[in-house]
Scaffold this motif. Sequence first.
Motif, PDB file in Angstrom:
ATOM      1  N   LEU A 267      13.072 -11.063  12.342  1.00 50.20           N
ATOM      2  CA  LEU A 267      13.207 -11.600  10.980  1.00 50.20           C
ATOM      3  C   LEU A 267      12.069 -11.120  10.079  1.00 50.20           C
ATOM      4  CD1 LEU A 267      14.352 -15.263  11.755  1.00 50.20           C
ATOM      5  CD2 LEU A 267      15.724 -13.416  10.755  1.00 50.20           C
ATOM      6  N   PHE A 268      10.862 -11.088  10.633  1.00 53.27           N
ATOM      7  CA  PHE A 268       9.715 -10.631   9.858  1.00 53.27           C
ATOM      8  C   PHE A 268       9.884  -9.180   9.414  1.00 53.27           C
ATOM      9  CE2 PHE A 268       5.640  -8.381   9.845  1.00 53.27           C
ATOM     10  CZ  PHE A 268       4.964  -9.064   8.840  1.00 53.27           C
ATOM     11  N   LEU A 269      10.278  -8.322  10.337  1.00 52.05           N
ATOM     12  CA  LEU A 269      10.424  -6.904  10.011  1.00 52.05           C
ATOM     13  C   LEU A 269      11.563  -6.662   9.030  1.00 52.05           C
ATOM     14  CD1 LEU A 269       9.831  -5.318  13.528  1.00 52.05           C
ATOM     15  CD2 LEU A 269       8.266  -5.343  11.585  1.00 52.05           C
ATOM     16  N   GLU A 270      12.679  -7.381   9.194  1.00 53.31           N
ATOM     17  CA  GLU A 270      13.797  -7.198   8.275  1.00 53.31           C
ATOM     18  C   GLU A 270      13.460  -7.697   6.876  1.00 53.31           C
ATOM     19  OE1 GLU A 270      17.056  -9.156  10.084  1.00 53.31           O
ATOM     20  OE2 GLU A 270      17.481  -7.510  11.518  1.00 53.31           O
ATOM     21  N   THR A 271      12.627  -8.730   6.789  1.00 53.70           N
ATOM     22  CA  THR A 271      12.265  -9.295   5.490  1.00 53.70           C
ATOM     23  C   THR A 271      11.273  -8.414   4.739  1.00 53.70           C
ATOM     24  OG1 THR A 271      12.603 -11.526   6.366  1.00 53.70           O
ATOM     25  CG2 THR A 271      11.340 -11.331   4.314  1.00 53.70           C
ATOM     26  N   PHE A 272      10.298  -7.886   5.474  1.00 56.05           N
ATOM     27  CA  PHE A 272       9.216  -7.147   4.811  1.00 56.05           C
ATOM     28  C   PHE A 272       9.251  -5.649   5.098  1.00 56.05           C
ATOM     29  CE2 PHE A 272       7.644 -11.480   5.522  1.00 56.05           C
ATOM     30  CZ  PHE A 272       7.324 -11.836   4.209  1.00 56.05           C
ATOM     31  N   ALA A 273      10.373  -5.139   5.539  1.00 57.48           N
ATOM     32  CA  ALA A 273      10.466  -3.715   5.907  1.00 57.48           C
ATOM     33  C   ALA A 273      10.112  -2.802   4.754  1.00 57.48           C
ATOM     34  CB  ALA A 273      11.869  -3.411   6.431  1.00 57.48           C
ATOM     35  N   ALA A 274      10.529  -3.167   3.540  1.00 60.78           N
ATOM     36  CA  ALA A 274      10.305  -2.293   2.386  1.00 60.78           C
ATOM     37  C   ALA A 274       8.834  -2.149   2.033  1.00 60.78           C
ATOM     38  CB  ALA A 274      11.080  -2.826   1.178  1.00 60.78           C
ATOM     39  N   SER A 275       8.032  -3.165   2.322  1.00 60.67           N
ATOM     40  CA  SER A 275       6.613  -3.138   1.934  1.00 60.67           C
ATOM     41  C   SER A 275       5.684  -2.736   3.080  1.00 60.67           C
ATOM     42  CB  SER A 275       6.191  -4.512   1.401  1.00 60.67           C
ATOM     43  OG  SER A 275       6.394  -5.516   2.372  1.00 60.67           O
ATOM     44  N   LEU A 276       6.209  -2.632   4.285  1.00 61.03           N
ATOM     45  CA  LEU A 276       5.365  -2.263   5.426  1.00 61.03           C
ATOM     46  C   LEU A 276       5.312  -0.746   5.573  1.00 61.03           C
ATOM     47  CD1 LEU A 276       6.526  -4.889   8.079  1.00 61.03           C
ATOM     48  CD2 LEU A 276       4.297  -4.806   6.929  1.00 61.03           C
ATOM     49  N   PRO A 277       4.113  -0.160   5.688  1.00 57.18           N
ATOM     50  CA  PRO A 277       4.011   1.293   5.863  1.00 57.18           C
ATOM     51  C   PRO A 277       4.507   1.723   7.238  1.00 57.18           C
ATOM     52  CG  PRO A 277       1.858   0.284   6.076  1.00 57.18           C
ATOM     53  CD  PRO A 277       2.783  -0.807   5.647  1.00 57.18           C
ATOM     54  N   LYS A 278       4.975   2.930   7.301  1.00 54.73           N
ATOM     55  CA  LYS A 278       5.488   3.444   8.575  1.00 54.73           C
ATOM     56  C   LYS A 278       4.589   4.526   9.156  1.00 54.73           C
ATOM     57  CE  LYS A 278      10.253   2.368   7.291  1.00 54.73           C
ATOM     58  NZ  LYS A 278       9.865   1.652   6.046  1.00 54.73           N
ATOM     59  N   SER A 279       3.425   4.717   8.519  1.00 54.35           N
ATOM     60  CA  SER A 279       2.518   5.754   8.999  1.00 54.35           C
ATOM     61  C   SER A 279       1.465   5.214   9.957  1.00 54.35           C
ATOM     62  CB  SER A 279       1.812   6.412   7.803  1.00 54.35           C
ATOM     63  OG  SER A 279       1.124   5.438   7.032  1.00 54.35           O
ATOM     64  N   GLY A 280       1.420   3.876  10.176  1.00 53.91           N
ATOM     65  CA  GLY A 280       0.425   3.309  11.073  1.00 53.91           C
ATOM     66  C   GLY A 280       0.952   3.118  12.490  1.00 53.91           C
ATOM     67  N   SER A 281       0.190   2.376  13.274  1.00 53.93           N
ATOM     68  CA  SER A 281       0.572   2.080  14.662  1.00 53.93           C
ATOM     69  C   SER A 281       0.961   0.606  14.758  1.00 53.93           C
ATOM     70  CB  SER A 281      -0.594   2.362  15.608  1.00 53.93           C
ATOM     71  OG  SER A 281      -0.972   3.718  15.525  1.00 53.93           O
ATOM     72  N   TYR A 282       2.055   0.324  15.453  1.00 58.66           N
ATOM     73  CA  TYR A 282       2.534  -1.046  15.630  1.00 58.66           C
ATOM     74  C   TYR A 282       2.443  -1.421  17.118  1.00 58.66           C
ATOM     75  CZ  TYR A 282       4.272  -1.299  10.859  1.00 58.66           C
ATOM     76  OH  TYR A 282       4.364  -1.343   9.494  1.00 58.66           O
ATOM     77  N   VAL A 283       1.736  -2.521  17.384  1.00 63.53           N
ATOM     78  CA  VAL A 283       1.638  -3.053  18.737  1.00 63.53           C
ATOM     79  C   VAL A 283       2.336  -4.414  18.736  1.00 63.53           C
ATOM     80  CG1 VAL A 283       0.119  -3.809  20.594  1.00 63.53           C
ATOM     81  CG2 VAL A 283      -0.537  -1.874  19.138  1.00 63.53           C
ATOM     82  N   ILE A 284       3.365  -4.562  19.574  1.00 62.08           N
ATOM     83  CA  ILE A 284       4.174  -5.788  19.612  1.00 62.08           C
ATOM     84  C   ILE A 284       3.990  -6.453  20.978  1.00 62.08           C
ATOM     85  CG2 ILE A 284       6.512  -6.717  19.482  1.00 62.08           C
ATOM     86  CD1 ILE A 284       7.159  -4.152  17.799  1.00 62.08           C
ATOM     87  N   VAL A 285       3.588  -7.724  20.927  1.00 56.26           N
ATOM     88  CA  VAL A 285       3.425  -8.489  22.159  1.00 56.26           C
ATOM     89  C   VAL A 285       4.467  -9.603  22.138  1.00 56.26           C
ATOM     90  CG1 VAL A 285       1.883  -9.882  23.572  1.00 56.26           C
ATOM     91  CG2 VAL A 285       0.969  -7.952  22.232  1.00 56.26           C
ATOM     92  N   ARG A 286       5.427  -9.522  23.053  1.00 57.01           N
ATOM     93  CA  ARG A 286       6.526 -10.496  23.125  1.00 57.01           C
ATOM     94  C   ARG A 286       6.160 -11.697  23.979  1.00 57.01           C
ATOM     95  NH1 ARG A 286      11.516  -7.911  23.299  1.00 57.01           N
ATOM     96  NH2 ARG A 286      12.299  -9.844  24.229  1.00 57.01           N
ATOM     97  N   GLU A 287       6.477 -12.908  23.460  1.00 57.52           N
ATOM     98  CA  GLU A 287       6.204 -14.136  24.200  1.00 57.52           C
ATOM     99  C   GLU A 287       7.455 -14.696  24.888  1.00 57.52           C
ATOM    100  OE1 GLU A 287       4.599 -16.623  21.173  1.00 57.52           O
ATOM    101  OE2 GLU A 287       2.549 -15.905  21.479  1.00 57.52           O
TER     102      GLU A 287
END
Length: 503
Positions: free
Chosen positions: A17-37
């Motif tokens: 939900l977070f990514l779909e909501t803010f996808a337009a404003s989040l840069p795609k040139s960085g590194s994303y680390v996702i920790v699933r609970e």
Amino acid sequence: PECSTFLLVSDQETIRLFLETFAASLPKSGSYVIVREDLREESVLNLQFFDKVERAVEYMSNGGSIFSAYLRKGKENEFYNFWNGERHLLEKSLIPLPRSTFDEENLRAVTFDTLPHSYQADDGNFQGFESIIMNTVAENLKFNMTIEPPPNGEQWGELKNGTFNGLVGQLQFGRSDVGWANLYVKVDRMKYIGYSESYSVDGVCFMYKKPPPPPQWMSIMTPLDLTTWLSLFFATIVAALVGFFSEKLIGRKKEANFLSLSFLEVFGTIVEKSQHNFLITKLFGQRIFKGIWLLSILVIASGYKSMLISVMTIPLSPRIINTIRELGNFERPVASFGDTFFQLANQSLDPSLQSIASRYITHYNFGEAFKNVSESKIVLGEGELLLEYFKRKDFTDEFGVSDMHIMRECPFGFNVAFGLQKDSPYKARISDKIFQLKESGLIKYWTDKEMESSGRLRNDDDRQEALPLTISNIQVSLYLYALGILVSTSALLFEITARRFAK
């Protein structure tokens, strides 16, 4: 946008939900680390958001203390490492390093003919120094390119209702991955596309056809300016009148024509002809006056003769415009592709730029624009490199002499870069290579080489060889001689006729 690494810790649904909501404003040139609970098996990396992200790794719980790390590679996920809460079990970094190459990936490129930056040769391949730059980058990063021009003969593109067409539109809507065609880094485009490292700065300059040079006979006037000529004229009259009245007061000269003789004596000193009666005088004050006059005339005449020798052997140059103030007072309208320059000039507080904007003409055909400037109908305002190229190519003779002039003062400048999609994952690696090419001097070398291929200009500072005088060089002397014969003959006929009537 200032961040280079993003850490997302939550369950799968919240992250989605977070990514779909803010996808337009989040840069795609960085590194994303996702920790699933949570323990769901479906990977968050399968979201469309990560298709264009430069680097992404997901840590998924196995139900115990061990997390499995998966790396997004292209559109597939592959196992990367294990994490036990303290360290990786495999000797790898927390965030995977970016790929050094593109692994023969195919990039969609867009460009069109814009000399000398990019143009399609007879064999269908694109040439020009920008094409050389991108081909070098592609070879080094190991990717292929499919190059297509913008649809419908469009060029850079215009912004209409929040969308671009042309080259910028192809990048905005993801139909191309990279584009080039002397692409300026402009604020109105940065909302819709990204840019690589800038490789150059191009100034908006102005080119116009030089007016014809003054006739060579005017070279006799060139050594002195108008103020000096007028001063010399009035000084000659004063010197002649002083000599006439001073001699008349002491009674030495009473001839009726002495006034004309006095003028001839003064004129003789100017042309450095000996006047034996000029210094014969009883008054000491007269001697001082005439001595100072001779000294002053010596300086002026010597300088005049030296300058005259120079200007007689060199064709006179027309008046050249080099500043924005001069262009603001020039009568010709200024034409440029699109309205970029008009917007900048119209918003300026400089009255000269506002004057230029008031007679601005938009053109969309370079062929017609260069034809108009060659016919002295307009002043053409474009990028300095483009103007210099066409000046060499179409308006320079075999001796390197051009009848076009590019003003020295260029009011605006733009960074030039390669266009990319917004938040493109390719930006960092392509920019690194462009920076290396720029620092090595190769971009300047390729640019200069492309410019030299269009023609060579003679440097205005080049030393000229000594040339013999021609009729054109000495036409002023011939004109004066012809004028002298005409005047003297007329005077002689008048005197003969007058004497006959007197008898």
